[in-house]
Design a protein around this motif. Sequence first.
Motif, mmCIF file in Angstrom:
data_model
loop_
_atom_site.group_PDB
_atom_site.id
_atom_site.type_symbol
_atom_site.label_atom_id
_atom_site.label_comp_id
_atom_site.label_asym_id
_atom_site.label_seq_id
_atom_site.Cartn_x
_atom_site.Cartn_y
_atom_site.Cartn_z
ATOM 1 N N ILE A 106 0.849 -1.198 0.000
ATOM 2 C CA ILE A 106 0.000 0.000 0.000
ATOM 3 C C ILE A 106 0.886 1.250 0.000
ATOM 4 C CG2 ILE A 106 -1.945 -1.105 1.170
ATOM 5 C CD1 ILE A 106 -1.036 0.311 3.767
ATOM 6 N N CYS A 107 0.314 2.382 -0.357
ATOM 7 C CA CYS A 107 1.076 3.630 -0.441
ATOM 8 C C CYS A 107 0.424 4.700 0.436
ATOM 9 C CB CYS A 107 1.134 4.117 -1.894
ATOM 10 S SG CYS A 107 1.697 2.856 -3.052
ATOM 11 N N PRO A 108 0.597 4.604 1.757
ATOM 12 C CA PRO A 108 -0.107 5.527 2.640
ATOM 13 C C PRO A 108 0.429 6.963 2.567
ATOM 14 C CG PRO A 108 1.291 4.028 3.910
ATOM 15 C CD PRO A 108 1.453 3.658 2.458
ATOM 16 N N PRO A 109 -0.378 7.989 2.766
ATOM 17 C CA PRO A 109 -1.735 7.926 3.278
ATOM 18 C C PRO A 109 -2.746 7.474 2.224
ATOM 19 C CG PRO A 109 -1.156 10.215 2.809
ATOM 20 C CD PRO A 109 0.065 9.389 2.556
ATOM 21 N N THR A 110 -3.517 6.453 2.592
ATOM 22 C CA THR A 110 -4.557 5.971 1.694
ATOM 23 C C THR A 110 -5.662 5.333 2.537
ATOM 24 O OG1 THR A 110 -4.956 4.741 -0.350
ATOM 25 C CG2 THR A 110 -3.519 3.682 1.270
ATOM 26 N N TYR A 111 -6.628 4.723 1.882
ATOM 27 C CA TYR A 111 -7.763 4.136 2.587
ATOM 28 C C TYR A 111 -7.300 3.053 3.573
ATOM 29 C CZ TYR A 111 -12.342 1.978 3.250
ATOM 30 O OH TYR A 111 -13.495 1.473 3.789
ATOM 31 N N GLY A 112 -7.812 3.104 4.799
ATOM 32 C CA GLY A 112 -7.292 2.261 5.871
ATOM 33 C C GLY A 112 -7.661 0.793 5.811
ATOM 34 N N LEU A 156 -3.951 0.570 -5.081
ATOM 35 C CA LEU A 156 -3.878 1.998 -5.388
ATOM 36 C C LEU A 156 -5.301 2.534 -5.298
ATOM 37 C CD1 LEU A 156 -1.549 1.688 -8.506
ATOM 38 C CD2 LEU A 156 -0.869 2.434 -6.209
ATOM 39 N N CYS A 157 -5.433 3.812 -5.019
ATOM 40 C CA CYS A 157 -6.769 4.361 -4.799
ATOM 41 C C CYS A 157 -6.877 5.642 -5.619
ATOM 42 C CB CYS A 157 -6.916 4.649 -3.306
ATOM 43 S SG CYS A 157 -8.555 5.186 -2.816
ATOM 44 N N SER A 158 -7.908 5.733 -6.477
ATOM 45 C CA SER A 158 -7.997 6.873 -7.387
ATOM 46 C C SER A 158 -9.458 7.238 -7.656
ATOM 47 C CB SER A 158 -7.275 6.534 -8.698
ATOM 48 O OG SER A 158 -7.343 7.604 -9.588
ATOM 49 N N PRO A 159 -9.930 8.396 -7.208
ATOM 50 C CA PRO A 159 -9.261 9.414 -6.400
ATOM 51 C C PRO A 159 -8.889 8.824 -5.027
ATOM 52 C CG PRO A 159 -11.258 10.328 -7.392
ATOM 53 C CD PRO A 159 -11.276 8.857 -7.669
ATOM 54 N N ASN A 160 -7.714 9.273 -4.548
ATOM 55 C CA ASN A 160 -7.224 8.695 -3.291
ATOM 56 C C ASN A 160 -7.929 9.308 -2.086
ATOM 57 O OD1 ASN A 160 -5.439 7.078 -1.689
ATOM 58 N ND2 ASN A 160 -4.263 8.924 -1.223
ATOM 59 N N ASN A 161 -8.370 8.452 -1.199
ATOM 60 C CA ASN A 161 -8.897 8.880 0.089
ATOM 61 C C ASN A 161 -7.744 8.776 1.087
ATOM 62 O OD1 ASN A 161 -10.255 9.235 2.474
ATOM 63 N ND2 ASN A 161 -11.426 7.340 2.384
ATOM 64 N N PRO A 162 -7.281 9.848 1.694
ATOM 65 C CA PRO A 162 -7.936 11.150 1.842
ATOM 66 C C PRO A 162 -7.365 12.293 1.012
ATOM 67 C CG PRO A 162 -6.273 10.947 3.530
ATOM 68 C CD PRO A 162 -6.145 9.721 2.647
ATOM 69 N N THR A 163 -6.345 12.057 0.155
ATOM 70 C CA THR A 163 -5.669 13.215 -0.452
ATOM 71 C C THR A 163 -6.400 13.763 -1.682
ATOM 72 O OG1 THR A 163 -4.233 11.659 -1.628
ATOM 73 C CG2 THR A 163 -3.347 12.659 0.390
ATOM 74 N N VAL A 296 -4.943 23.418 0.553
ATOM 75 C CA VAL A 296 -6.127 22.659 0.158
ATOM 76 C C VAL A 296 -5.631 21.598 -0.815
ATOM 77 C CG1 VAL A 296 -8.362 22.728 -0.994
ATOM 78 C CG2 VAL A 296 -7.655 24.652 0.440
ATOM 79 N N PHE A 297 -5.887 20.345 -0.501
ATOM 80 C CA PHE A 297 -5.394 19.254 -1.341
ATOM 81 C C PHE A 297 -6.257 19.131 -2.600
ATOM 82 C CE2 PHE A 297 -2.249 16.806 1.244
ATOM 83 C CZ PHE A 297 -2.251 17.627 2.363
ATOM 84 N N GLY A 301 -12.551 13.917 -5.377
ATOM 85 C CA GLY A 301 -13.614 13.102 -4.776
ATOM 86 C C GLY A 301 -14.780 13.969 -4.316
ATOM 87 N N ASN A 302 -15.610 13.434 -3.409
ATOM 88 C CA ASN A 302 -16.696 14.238 -2.825
ATOM 89 C C ASN A 302 -16.278 14.746 -1.451
ATOM 90 O OD1 ASN A 302 -16.720 11.795 -1.485
ATOM 91 N ND2 ASN A 302 -18.944 11.768 -1.204
ATOM 92 N N PHE A 303 -14.988 15.079 -1.330
ATOM 93 C CA PHE A 303 -14.421 15.530 -0.050
ATOM 94 C C PHE A 303 -13.220 16.404 -0.365
ATOM 95 C CE2 PHE A 303 -12.607 11.515 -1.388
ATOM 96 C CZ PHE A 303 -11.252 11.770 -1.337
ATOM 97 N N VAL A 304 -12.808 17.162 0.636
ATOM 98 C CA VAL A 304 -11.606 17.983 0.463
ATOM 99 C C VAL A 304 -10.759 17.851 1.722
ATOM 100 C CG1 VAL A 304 -10.689 20.264 -0.064
ATOM 101 C CG2 VAL A 304 -12.975 19.661 -0.828
ATOM 102 N N LEU A 305 -9.481 17.568 1.534
ATOM 103 C CA LEU A 305 -8.549 17.516 2.658
ATOM 104 C C LEU A 305 -7.901 18.897 2.777
ATOM 105 C CD1 LEU A 305 -7.273 15.422 4.684
ATOM 106 C CD2 LEU A 305 -5.349 15.322 3.092
#
Length: 358
Positions: A106-112, A156-163, A296-297, A301-305
């Motif tokens: 895994i490539c953190p930070p990513t979904y736990g 891999l996560c795309s869009p990545n949660n949380p970035t 602001v990252f 996604g439907n979120f903003v870090l």
Amino acid sequence: MANNDPIVALATKRVQDLTPYLSARRIGGSGHTFLNANEAPKSASYLVQSISFNRYPECQPPELIESYANYAGVQPEKVMVARGSDEVIGLIIRTFCETAKDSIIICPPTYGMYSVSAVNVGVGVVEIAPTSDYQPDVPAILKEFETNANAKVLFLCSPNNPTGNVLEREKLLQILEATQDRAIIVVDEAYIEFSMQDTMIDLLDKYRNLIITRTLSKAFALAGIRCGFALADEEIIKLLLKVIDPYPISDPVAQIAEQALTKSGLEILDARITELNERKAAFINAVKDLEIVQQVFSDKGNFVLIRFKDGEELFYRIAKKGIILRDFNGKPTLDNCIRVTIGSEQEMNEVIDFLKSI
Ligand SMILES: Cc1ncc(COP(=O)(O)O)c(C=O)c1O
């Protein structure tokens, strides 16, 4: 700390030592505005018929598989449905990794959940830090596959949660080219509907080792029914279906999911995506230049870090007002970062008003 309860001692050592995934629901928090789980702000309405509730459902309800295959533009043989993409993640690990021997990367930070699901079944986790722009470090990943024969699956996560950033196609292509008969490459597209042009789905036909995971929990606003998908080569789907439980999709879930995938369901989906993407842009505009905001990252996604000057303090202050966000302070490279789900207009205004007031 050792637990002396003899019942607890009956559990495997692995389970005794396990830290469960801290979902937003498990963390809890008392408030009135919950923007901590990347859920949609409201549900659509559905009708459910109980005529077949006396029967076991199909393991893979054919109409649902057909509907999702049509929506995604792949052959039905390349689709598996499960109880959310979380179940799909667990199935992938149990299908391709030997307990006490193999590892995922895994490539953190990513979904736990990737690491929680692996540890849960005694599979190792190799962490490879991403590059500074949160892309996979391709040389480091390929080296790991070269030197560690037990590294079996890359998540891999795309869009990545949380970035919130999407995976660069070129990077994925390099990884897929180098690992074709060697490893499974998973691209988690839980949030892809908010940035559909970035999907990797067209690569399924060329790369048999690619699995794309999807869900109805985010853009489809159906987190409560638990419905997610694996899209992959037919042989991979057959393998996953050896491991899945006999009746993962209850009849009401199948009925609701099918309605969400009809023409009118997909029109509602499109309208929701447009609305949430516009609200996200307005939210970013309203907060990006505030004194307390450092960064602001990416916003796919439907979120903003957001990195704040003092994120830890802010997280607790806003929680005291009843607005529950997700704290990422202490996660790799994410000090002072808080993730804000894009909710209703009223909810976003509440957050904006609070941030402007301090
Ligand atoms: C990246 C990612 N993948 C998967 C999931 C789980 O989705 P599901 O509700 O389909 O289990 C989440 C949920 O937050 C997520 O953020």
